[in-house]
Structures are given as C-alpha cells and as structure tokens.
Design a protein around this motif. Sequence first.
Motif: not given
Lengths: 326, 326, 326, 326, 326, 326
Positions: A214-217, A219-221
């Motif tokens: 999962v990319t940071e973006e 996971g967070l968005l």
Amino acid sequence: MSEPKKVNDLRAGNTVDTTFLVMEKELKEFTSKEGYYLQVKLGDNTGSIWGKCWEKAEEVASLFEPGDIMRIKGVVESFRGRLQLIFEPEGVERSAETYDIADYLPATSKNIDFLLAEIVKTAEGMENEYLKRVVFSFLHDPDFINSFKKAPAAKIHHHNYIGGLIEHTQSVMALCETICGLYPELDRDLLLAGAILHDIGKTAVYEYTFRIDVTEEGGLLDHIVLGYRMVEEKIKGINGFPEELSLRLLHLILSHHNYGEWGSPVKPLFAEAEALCYADMLDSQLKEFIQVQKYEEAKGKEDVWSDFSRRLDRFFYLGGGKTHDK
Amino acid sequence: MSEPKKVNDLRAGNTVDTTFLVMEKELKEFTSKEGYYLQVKLGDNTGSIWGKCWEKAEEVASLFEPGDIMRIKGVVESFRGRLQLIFEPEGVERSAETYDIADYLPATSKNIDFLLAEIVKTAEGMENEYLKRVVFSFLHDPDFINSFKKAPAAKIHHHNYIGGLIEHTQSVMALCETICGLYPELDRDLLLAGAILHDIGKTAVYEYTFRIDVTEEGGLLDHIVLGYRMVEEKIKGINGFPEELSLRLLHLILSHHNYGEWGSPVKPLFAEAEALCYADMLDSQLKEFIQVQKYEEAKGKEDVWSDFSRRLDRFFYLGGGKTHDK
Amino acid sequence: MSEPKKVNDLRAGNTVDTTFLVMEKELKEFTSKEGYYLQVKLGDNTGSIWGKCWEKAEEVASLFEPGDIMRIKGVVESFRGRLQLIFEPEGVERSAETYDIADYLPATSKNIDFLLAEIVKTAEGMENEYLKRVVFSFLHDPDFINSFKKAPAAKIHHHNYIGGLIEHTQSVMALCETICGLYPELDRDLLLAGAILHDIGKTAVYEYTFRIDVTEEGGLLDHIVLGYRMVEEKIKGINGFPEELSLRLLHLILSHHNYGEWGSPVKPLFAEAEALCYADMLDSQLKEFIQVQKYEEAKGKEDVWSDFSRRLDRFFYLGGGKTHDK
Amino acid sequence: MSEPKKVNDLRAGNTVDTTFLVMEKELKEFTSKEGYYLQVKLGDNTGSIWGKCWEKAEEVASLFEPGDIMRIKGVVESFRGRLQLIFEPEGVERSAETYDIADYLPATSKNIDFLLAEIVKTAEGMENEYLKRVVFSFLHDPDFINSFKKAPAAKIHHHNYIGGLIEHTQSVMALCETICGLYPELDRDLLLAGAILHDIGKTAVYEYTFRIDVTEEGGLLDHIVLGYRMVEEKIKGINGFPEELSLRLLHLILSHHNYGEWGSPVKPLFAEAEALCYADMLDSQLKEFIQVQKYEEAKGKEDVWSDFSRRLDRFFYLGGGKTHDK
Amino acid sequence: MSEPKKVNDLRAGNTVDTTFLVMEKELKEFTSKEGYYLQVKLGDNTGSIWGKCWEKAEEVASLFEPGDIMRIKGVVESFRGRLQLIFEPEGVERSAETYDIADYLPATSKNIDFLLAEIVKTAEGMENEYLKRVVFSFLHDPDFINSFKKAPAAKIHHHNYIGGLIEHTQSVMALCETICGLYPELDRDLLLAGAILHDIGKTAVYEYTFRIDVTEEGGLLDHIVLGYRMVEEKIKGINGFPEELSLRLLHLILSHHNYGEWGSPVKPLFAEAEALCYADMLDSQLKEFIQVQKYEEAKGKEDVWSDFSRRLDRFFYLGGGKTHDK
Amino acid sequence: MSEPKKVNDLRAGNTVDTTFLVMEKELKEFTSKEGYYLQVKLGDNTGSIWGKCWEKAEEVASLFEPGDIMRIKGVVESFRGRLQLIFEPEGVERSAETYDIADYLPATSKNIDFLLAEIVKTAEGMENEYLKRVVFSFLHDPDFINSFKKAPAAKIHHHNYIGGLIEHTQSVMALCETICGLYPELDRDLLLAGAILHDIGKTAVYEYTFRIDVTEEGGLLDHIVLGYRMVEEKIKGINGFPEELSLRLLHLILSHHNYGEWGSPVKPLFAEAEALCYADMLDSQLKEFIQVQKYEEAKGKEDVWSDFSRRLDRFFYLGGGKTHDK
C-alpha cells in the motif's frame, strides 16, 4: 527435451535454467556445522518454490535483493515431500531481459485485453456525451490504462492479484448492465460510468514490485477519495459538464462502499448509487468466497468440510466434488 | 362519451359507473346535524378515491363489506383540493362479474406472462436433469403457477404488490445468469434453480383478498422454511435425485437471507449460496430504494431533498429531474 | 490383583490389558537413530493417554485406524511428568467384543436412563392428547431413543459429549416446569412438548464414531430445520391434529434460538415460544460457563484468576475454593 | 342493593359512593358556551374512569390534587361507548380513612404474603450461616419488608406495579432452586442468597404515591449500586463474614445485568453469577412478553396478529384463543 | 418610551415598529365566517412570534415570501397564554435597510470576533512555515472568513446556528492546545492546523437565508470531502510543501469522524489524527447534551427529570437548580 | 570507571554490580549435556535483560523468587544480537537495601510530584467548600496519596505502569479545566472534583509487587464501584454535605465509562457527567494509541507502515519521522 519454465510445471529431477522473481532471501545457519547456507523464495505468476545454495552463501546473497528478477540454473529435488531448487553459486545471474511484472506475480486468470475491450464497448454505447467523455478521458489515457490493466484490487482480500482491479471492474459493470435491463427507470449511462470508474483510485493505492504493498497516499487517503479526486479533475477539463450530473457521478464514487462499516463518507442518496453499492458488494463478497474456497480445496483434505476460515468466519462445505460431475 | 374506468383517470365532474374494490367502510356522524353519512375507500389497481353517500347510510352500509367488489354509479367532485365520489343509495350494487384481484390491487407494472416466459426459458436451458425436473415440477403445476403469478413478495417492503414475487424472482434469476457468465466455476444449473425457487415459500405467506395480509402459517413458520418444505417434497417425488445435490439445493433456499440479522438458519456454505444471497440482497435493496424514491417524487415537493425516510433511514436526493433530460 | 480398566485409574508401573478407542495414530521419526516408532492416542470415556510402540512401527500401524477399538497389553510409565503406555507389537489385537461407543467417548456424568425416565414421566403427565401423542411418537420409537440417549448437543460448545442432548433436554424441560408453575397463564403442555422436542434435530446433526463430527445434512440444514421436519412428519401421522396447535408447536422448534444472531428463522411470536427460548439460553450459557470453569480449574493454577478464556471472552474468578468449604 | 366499589365493576346507570385515587385533574373549556368544566381521571387497583363535574369547576378543582384519595358520589353514564362518572360539586369530599396505596394502584395478581412466605422458607433452608444471616438481616427488618412487599420492579417495563419486585424476586429464586437441582456443583446457598437480594436496590429506586416515579437517587445511582450498598452495609454488621464469600455475594448483585448493553459494571465471573444473570433475564423477558400480550389481547381485535409492539419489536401471534380450549 | 426591538423583549400591550424575518406564511380560513386571515411566523435572533393580519389577507400575503425581512407595525396581545402580534394591512412594508442574516437567525452567544482572534493568535504561534501558510491562506481570504464567521456547524444537531462552526472550531482548537501540553511528543503545529481546518468543508455544506439548509454539494459530497478538497487546493498553491506533511494534514481532515459509524473514509492512522478525532467528539457530544439540556430546562417543568430526549436517548436529570446556588 | 546502573545503559562487555527485580526464574536443561542452567529475567524501571548462571543452577535458584530484589554481579555479553548477563553462583545476594518498587517497574516518564502539585493547585482553587473538602479528604490522606502516586491505571491497556493513574488523572483534569473555560455554564467545581476522583477506585484494583496484577476485590467489584464507595464514605464524614451535590458527584464516578459497552451502570445524566465521560475517553484512547505507536516505532522497521496492531485494530502510519524534522 525442453526444460520447464514455470513453477507449477517443476518436478523432482528437472534441471532448470529460467528467470524467477526473488521474493524472500535469508542466510540460515547450518545445524550440523559452522557457517551459513542461502535460502531464497523464488516465484513467478504460477506459484513459488524454495531455493537453496549450499556454498558461498554470503557472497551469492550479496548479488541480489527481494524484488529482483534473477536467472537461476539448478536442479529440482524433493525434500520431506516438498520440492526445492538446489543451485550452485555460479548458477545465479541477473536477468538482462526486460520483463513484465505480471509474469512474476499472481495474476488474474482472465484475459486482460478482453476485459478492457468489454469495458470500452460498453463505454462506446453511452449516449450522454458528458459521461462518455469523462469515461474516455481515462480509457484514452495510456498511463492510466497501463495502471488499470495491472493494478490489483486489494492486498489481502478479494482480487488481490495483478489484473484484479480490471477484472472486478468489468464484473461490476456487467452486473450493472443487467440491472439497467431490469430497472429501465435508472439512468443507464450514469450507473455504467459509475461502475467503470468506481474503483479507479486503486491504481494509486497499490504498488507491486515484488509483492503488493500500500502506498503512503493509498493508506492515508484511500481509494474512495483518490478516485473522487481523479474523476473530479477530468470533469473540470470538460467544458459545460452539467453541475448536477457532476455531483451525481462524484457521489457514486464516494458512496459505493456504503456509509458506516465499510468506509464511505456518504450514504447512497439516489437509486443509481444504491445499485452500484450492492453490485460492488455482490462481486466482492462472492470473489472473496470463491478465493477462499479454492484455497481450501487446494489442500486436498478428505473431508466434506473445510478448515475454519477466519476470512469467512465459518467452516464451509467442500462436498464430494462439483455436483454436475455426478 | 365514454366514462372513465380507472381511478387515476377520474376528474372532477365525471360521471362514473364502474366497479371498485371496497377497501374501507365507515359510518361518520354529521357535524352539522343528527345522523350519519357513509364514507368508503374505493380502489382499483391504479389507486383509490374516497366515496360518500349522504343518505340512508346505515342501510347502504349493510350491503357490503371491505373486500367486496361493488358497482358504483356517482359523480366526481373536488373537495378541499382532493377528488371524492358522491353516490346515491341507489347507485350501489354488488358486481355480478367474476373478476381478477389483480385488477383491484396495486400490481407490478411489468408483464407477468413475459416474466414467467423468461423463467421458463431459463429453466429449459438447464442441463442437469434432476434440477430441471424439480424446477418444472413447480412450473408445470397450474395451482402453483396461479399463486406464483399473483403473490406479492412482501406486505410492507419492496415488491409489496400483486406480481411482486415473480418480478423479484425473474430479477434475481437474471442477476444470477450474469454471475454465471462472470464466474464459470460456479454450478450454473444449481444457482439458477436456487434463484427460481428461493422465495416460493412466499406463495404460502401472503393472502390478498382486499389487502395484503400474512397467513398464520406464513407468520409462524416464514417463507424460508415453507419454501424449503415445498422443494423437499418435490425432490422426494423424483426418483434417484442425488443426495448431495438435494442438500445443496435445499441449503440455497435456507441460507439465502444470510445467517443472523436477516433470518436464515444457516450461513451460505458454498459459493453458489453466497452468490444467491447477495443477488437477492441487491434486488431487494434496490427495489426498496426505488419504491421509496417514487413515493417521495410523487409528493411533488419543490426541493432537491426528500423528506426523511424511515425505511431508508436518510434524506435522499431528488435533484432537478432525470439527469439525461438536461 | 485386578488391573485398572479405565484411563483415569492408570498409574506409573501398572500393567494393562484392556480395550481402548484409537483416537489418533502417527508414525514418528526417531531423533537418535534411523526409523520410526508408533505413537497413538488411546481413550475411553474417562480420558486419554499417549501410547508408544518402539518396534515394527509400520507393521503395527497397519493393523488399525483411528476409530477402531483395540485391546492393548502394556506398561504405564511416567515421562516428563506425564503418563504414557508402552506396548510391544504383540500387545495389540483387534477387540472381538461388541461395544458401546458411550464407553469410549467423553460422556455425561448423569444417569441417562434416569434423564429419560424424567422426560417420560413429564410426558405422561400431559393432558392434551395431541401433544402427548406427538411426544410419545418419539419416545416410543426405539431408533429415536437410541440416538436420543447418545447424541451430543454440540461438537465444540456446551454439552459436547455422549448424552449431552438428553441431559440438556431434561434441564430445559425442568426449567419449563418451574416456569409453568410461576406463570399459570402459559399452556403447560405446549411448552413442555416444545422443551422435550426443541433440539431433537441434533440426533441427525452429529455423528460420533471416534470423535464428534457434523453430518452433511447437519451442517447444511442445521438442527432447527431438521427438528422441524421430524416433528412435522410425526404430526402428519396423527389424525385430527388441530391446525393452530400444530403451527404453535412447530413455531416453538423454529424460534427457540431467537431470530437474528443465534439463527432462528422467526422470532418467538407468543409467550410459550419466548419462555422456551430463554430457558434454552439459560441452560446453554450456564453449562458453557461451567464446562470452561472446570477446564480451567483442572489446570491447577495457583491463582484466583483463570487464564483468559476466548469462549467466555473474559478472565474469570477461581477463588480459593468452594465457598462452603471455608 | 349494594353499590359497586371497584372501577372494573362499574356499569352505566350505577350510582357510586366510594373512594378513588385522583390520577389527573384538568379544567376544560366548554365548546358550546363560556366557562369550564372539570375533568378528572379516577382510579383504583382495578382500573380507571374519567369523571366530570359540570358546575363550579374551579372551586371543586381547588379541593384536591393528583395523588389525593377522594370520596366521590355520582352516576355512571355511557358516552360514545365509554363509561364516565358524573358528579355534583357536593359529591366530592376528602376521604378520612387511612388507606393502602396498593388498593389504588395496579398491583400484582399474586398473593404477596404467599410470595414472601416462599422466600422466607427458602432462606430458612440455607446451611451457610453467614449467607443466612445476611438474608435474614433484610427479611427480619420490618421497614425493608414493608418496602419489599410494595415496590414495583419497573416504571414502564415488566413488573411495573405494586408487588412487582417481590413477585419477580420469588420467580427468580424459584428458577435458581431448579438450577441448583440440575447443577449440584453450584453453591446453592450463594445462588439463592443472590437471587433473593439481587434487586433489593429497587426499593430505593421507585416512589409510588399516585403513579410510579423514579427517585433522584434511583435515577442517578440505579438499583444495582444501591442494592450493592445495602448488602455491603449488612455484611459489615456480621462478625467474621468470610472475605471471599462477601466478594462473591456482592459480585452477584453487581453482575446480574451482564456487562455492557444491560448495565452491569462487571461481567459474571463465576458460575453462580452466570446462573443468576440468565435466570433474571428469563423472568424479565418472559414477563415483559406476557404483559404486552395481555395488553394486546385486551384490545379484542378480530385478528390472529397483534398490532405492532414497539416494546417487543414485532407483530406477534394472538391466534384463535388458548390452544387447550379447542 | 422606546419600543422593544427584539422578540424576547415583547410583552402584551407593546406597540411595535421593527423589522423581522418572515419564517412562515399561511392563509387560514376563518372558522366563524367566510374568508381568510393571514398568519405569519416572525423571527429575529432572539426568538419568534406568531403574527396575524385579519384583513385583506390575500393582498398582504402577496407582498412578501418566507425569507424576506419586513418592517411590521402592530400591537402585541396575549391569546391563550401566548403572545401574538396583530397588525393592519398598512403596517407592513419591505425593509429598505441592508441587514445581516446573523441578526435574524439563532446565533452563537459567543463573540465571533473574539473567537476568530483566538484562532488567528494560535495560528500565528505556529513554527512550521508550511502549516502556517496553509492555515493563513484561509484566514487571510476575506470570502472564506465571511463564510467561516457565519456558517452553522449543523442543521439539526449541535452548533446548529449562525457562528456555530467558528465556535466549535475554536473549542476543538483549545482542547488540542491542552492536549499538546499534556503530550509533548505530538506534533503541535500539525494537530493545531488540523483542528483549525477540520470542519471548514461545512462552509460549503450549509446555506442559511431564512433557515439552515443543506446544499446539493453539501449533501452529496459532505463536509469531510469538501474540506479535503479545499485544503488540497491551497496546499497545491504553496511551493515546496513537503509531501508527507501534506498527506498527514489531509489525513487529519479525512479521518476526523473516525472510520465506520460516523463516516470517515479512513481510520486515524497516527496519534495526531486520533487526538483530533476525540477532541472533535468531545466538543460535539458535550454541546449536543448542553443544547438539549437547555431546551428541556426552558420548558420550566416542576420535576427533577427531563422528558425523554430522543436525541440523547435518555431521560436526564434537571435537579433542583445549579448545585453551586445551594 | 563507574559501572552502569540501569538496564538500558548496559552494553556488551560491561561488568555489573547492581540490584534488579527478578521477574521470571526458570531451570533449563542443557541441550549439549546433562543437567540444568538457571535463566532469569532481571528488570528495573528502564527495561529488562535475560540473566544466566551456568553452574549450581538448582542451588542458586533456591535463593530467591520472582518479585525479589537481588544484587547481581556479572558480565554483559552479546548473544545472537541480544544482550545477556552472565553471573556466577557467588554473584547473587539478596539486597539489604529498602527500595521503592517504582525503581524496578516501568513507570511514568512524568514527574509524579509535579503531577500531584498540579492536582492540589486545582483543588485549592475550588470555591464550593463541600467539594473542596471531599477532594482534600483524599489529598490530605497520606495512605491514599502513597497509593495514588504509584498505582497504574491498567494492567494491559493505556497507562499500565507505575504512576499511570496520577498521570491520567492530571490529564483528564487539565482537559476539564479547558472545557470549563469553553463552557462557563458548567459547574466548574463539580466537574473538576469528578475529574480528580473519577478513577481513584483503581488504587484498590491493582497490586504491583513484581508485575501489575488485579486484586480479588478489583476484579469482582471493579474500579467504578470501588471509587464510588471510597467517595461516599468520605462524603458521609462531611457534615451538611448537600444531598443533591452528593448524588451528582457520585453519579460522575458511576457514569464516567458511559453506559453499555464500557461498563458504567448509568448513562451520564447531566452535562458535567457527559463532559467527564468524553474527557476520560479522549485521554484513554490517545494514550493507548501513543503507547502502541511507540512500541511499534521501537521495532525499528524500515517501512512507513506499522505491523498490524490488534489493540488498535489497524495497520498505522509510522511515516518517515517527525514531520517538523523535515
């Protein structure tokens, strides 16, 4: 005699000279003597096999990292009932070929080009020019298409493999076409545009070099908001896109997981949104069940009942085989 | 000039001479003088209208009961913005015609014969002889077909009208056909047999003489168990029906509401059961939404938002009209 | 000196010559040398012990399978604080006796004949002839009685042992008799008939040759529907059984797990059904607690608190012993 | 001819001279002329009737308040199918008698003294001297007994009438006695002491002068904590009460509503607590069902189905009468 | 003598000449004669009063619509214990003044300029230049500030009045400042930026001309996504805004309602997000309670217990007054 | 050169002569030869280390038990990447010093005396004499203060270390002070007294000699009821304490976990109770998150995502470091 090329073709005694994805790498201590041997997990899109190199372990280990594609020459052996691939230090070299990650990770068993063609055909049948344009602003975008054809739809759950996203998308779209036939009062173009675009945010959620992450973006968005953003940007580029139509399409993206337990920020607020929501749920739950069922069937138990599945929260029925075989 | 025949064709000033279903009957005291007038609710399959008879109220009232079909001669008036039908004591007589309840209760807007033909066509395409025989043991049973074509699928919720059951059944079947196309690993005949038979217990749950009511058996045993019993009885009559196939088909009936909140005694335990469960949920939820949406749209509010709907637990979006009209 | 006959009588140094149920069988590699020894789990209705045969392991292993009753001659030893039974290849022979599975699986500590007599006595006290006849159509059926006396009430949870079903049934019946005393407005015969018959479907759900397993029918249709079917069949055989009484009795079976979370297809719809539902819950939950408590007490921890119990979802209190001992 | 004394004996045409509880009082404007008449709700332990005084309404109204017991002389009339009691201004006087509130509020139909005798008999059978002493420290306390015999067990839900607490207590105790017979491993005296004392906090929760109300203490601290405090205080007065036994008894009080949804601060942590918890639930749920069922039956509907009950969250089955009457 | 200007200053007998917001308008039939009178609901930011005009009702009614600000001359009367404002047809004229809607709708009792100053002061104390710039990109935007100072935070629930958004924002910010003092390991600037911006999407969700309404965009996309979009747009305009910081800030907006029941598309995934989520919940729940409590206290009941509040799902305690008054 | 004194200062090669808490003790068999060595877990308030004694294991083991403080002389070694402390049989002696358990168990990183001083300062600022007296009846009680400064607030969850209770208490108090500033309508003294006293029952719930354990009383009655009892006892000792104020304060204790899922026997019934409830939840949830986050950060993974945390039921975001460092 031609050597086997794919993991699920390997048999004890085969000699092998082919490329694999290195999935794991570990130096292990010998139990019987000082020193280390090298153990690697080697995979392609048909499965994986443990590989072992008994000599110069540290030196060989320094040649590559998980995620690399390596050409391995070696011999397949059976050990405690499982196959392993034994190779010499000299039998390892970095592959010079360019390659497609879809050849080395688990992938859909469906034909991705066919799935895409189905989606394009449906999109071409749209009558509403605005919705058609927004859908084709994606389908004509080669970067998007490149991602769309490869992206998985999950890391752990249903459709968690290369091509999972497009497979799931086409299924939801097909269900929505059936729904439109049954419910002519629905806005066909709106529902189909929603079906095609509902999960496109997942192209930005997953990365998959040697496993799905999962990319940071991502996971967070999360994919709902990322998909919303992608669609809104395209709509802004289309002159005169009707305001209400824009809100309805964006709402379809935002509400398709239903409010509450599954993470949509809004409940479905008109019938096409409700339809998309349940079509998505149907395909997700069914695929999840089938993936787990295949996993359990593959164990080859002699029992009509599966082991307990945490993912499905039940023991389920394997039975005596496909009923139509009887 | 021909007189209007149906409730939704009536206009102030019309004279009427036609048959209605008596839905309610009540003697009301005059506020301005001693005595009673008669107020009745008269309906057909297009809607209902209040009728009033100012004279000999008690005598007229004794002529009929709710549930009777009566021929009424009278005049349509407008009162406080709503229509009412004024009739004389002489303007009421018991209808001598035989009639079809479907002409007097709200009914599906689809063609029931077409729906049945679709189901028969699918059943004819089955390859498994046992499943085909059990399905046709129903489809060739004229008493069953008579009920199946008329029964509602609910009293209050989705498909709560004459023909609701067959309409819902055909929709679920159509969704399952699409599913079988997407998931060839499923046992097509099993899933389609399940789809066709999943709700047949409802033919014994509802009675509908002048409104939809729940039978004693329907309330105490419910449609899942009643449907199970009906299917099991037919299976017993088929020589050599394979045991596992029988269990699988009966399980599809029993599990189609999912365990827990929705009342199935067992969870879906193989993929076809999961598929049926979610196809049923999709059609039920979507129809529920559409029925509520139509009800709210019919109010003719000048607002993009509906009133709060308890059944959907939300305000929803009416918008400015069908998006493709813009 | 007589040899011990039962597992929980065995002590280090005993010589043994008795029959056991073979519960597990495995060939194990020696760690100190080439080859295998045989390890078996041997049980009776008082517990289980590991048995080992150091020689001719493969040959001996071929003589029997789990589920067989074997006569074993051997010696009990203590190893790392636990007992094991060492036997020679010659010390194993197939038992020629006929046997009762209740002698080899964990079983109720209550007297099954007494439990049955209690149930019969209550049934004899019924005044309603129809209910009495339907109850005795089971109690006079020797095949049913044979199953009813042996069947467990669960595989994993409360009453999961031979005789568990009849023990639970008698407890629920006794609670319902108390309820009838407290609430004379209840229909005593109806409630008691429901109590006696509520779980009879479990006679078809479990099989128990060498462990408790779920049958295909048991898993796919479950005990509620199976019990309903059994009772309905008997009712059909009783001439003139009143329709409403029949529906009420069948409803008691169907609703006794409450709608929703626990799997009944209908909610209790009259007071006797509500009473049965909660009497069943009381006995189930209490037995579950007591079984877990005994399991934890048997660990002999020196702590007033138990280990965490997943089944009860809590640490619970063991205290310093039975309070009345102090 | 003796006049009727109780509300449920009144018939149109009766003359009345008896005492009633004033439950409501309101001055109402005449619709046909200037001025007011007085409307009161008059009740006793058999029901209530509307009373009307056409003259000197304000003056008469000043004579009493809701909660007063008044002697009323008047005549019973029928108005729109319901009875009402018409009285003159002179027909009202404050009752000089002392009275028992149980004669004027709805009360248990059971014999309170019998219920108490049952509880005392069980308490006398206890063997554990400490538990026996703590139970009798309540049963020998006349102030407590006075409250215990009158207190309701609820304001709105089950047992919401005079004597409801003792009726519920005796039922739970009887269930626990049955449980002790079935589960001899339980500490009989502990469970019975818990059953007798579990709800005694309710004597401080409700006040009932002319209707049941919640005290400030009752609402802010609730019966579980109030009961805990009452029992702990008594235990402190008993020399040498064993510490663990004290904790166990107090835990029974605190946990009897189960943790979570129903408001106990702790989960049941040993088997006697689990038993009490489910015995309490059984009696509460069953009584709730029966009270609602009687309420619906009293409507005299000609339908086998009740109106929808919010308290039970269902339509339920009234059927054609008691099954044994048929 | 100066006339009263505000609704909550009006007393029977006052003559009035002031401006009101017309909230409702209806023509009502006289009961005693033919024809209509005009009834209007007139309000300002202190409350509302019914107004009546007995003559030329239709003509007067045509002069204005709900939402208009009208100058009314009339006389206050008491009718059945409530005040009403009687005016002549000549006493109505359209107000020529420009006005601030905050003078005519319920509004915060706090000083909005003070609240804004508090927010600006906190923002000025930020050390992280990027976060400071994104916050001031809003605080220096006069259009935003205009909306931010007026917007309500809800239509029905807590802070549902003019200025509700900024009041809630300042409260959450203050709580977060306290949290930062207690937990120095948190990133102070990130949490405070999140607190200030978390609900700014609400400036686009509500419109409030003569009552609070939800915009189409507000209902279909909701404040979480709208706020996300607003912040992302500002971040794009700031050169070199660090990628991770951007993701973290956007995540704070998206997760502040917690995943699931309350509608965030993502769970809080780092400690600052968790902190913001619970600070928001604390202020929301507490304000909700206080608003309901004030509403119940205003009824002036002589009881320590409130009526049942559906919004709080409880009766609550009014007590005998503020405890410190005693 | 001074030797290191604390666990987290130890490095390979150090010689050690200091006191440790013995946390675990076990005799382990040598794999390479007959006999045992001794393995112990040694801790102080900075962490723990495994210790090993190769000789006279049984003799040394008899010298102490877990929970003892022992002086150990030995040498720190590195083994498979982890430190261990090797000591001789002669290197172990019982410590003669008196010691503070807070030096040997994990403890708050905050200054306990400072936390207490903050609480005292707030208490001194109270204006209501009764509330002030009840708070100081605790704060001036040296036994209470001794417990209050040491007690943990949990065994497993947030604040599960020495000083956890006072740290949590001061945080909740600080949040409540902020709340009082924002909501001047709240009774400041009541809310602050509730904040200071809400968890004091925990001083009786936990014991912590060499690990945190739950007392019998703590487990069976729990901290809410124990705290209630402690406060009520103090109130009884204060002459003239107003009844309503007493009920309100006790209600704050009882309701602070909210009714239902979290175990309060009553819902918050006035605004101060609601405020305390959410302030407690905010601090608990946030601390829980931060403790888990620190635990995951300490693993030193090279990934922006944590491992899955069961306690938080999510993977969470570790990111690239503190955002302000960038």
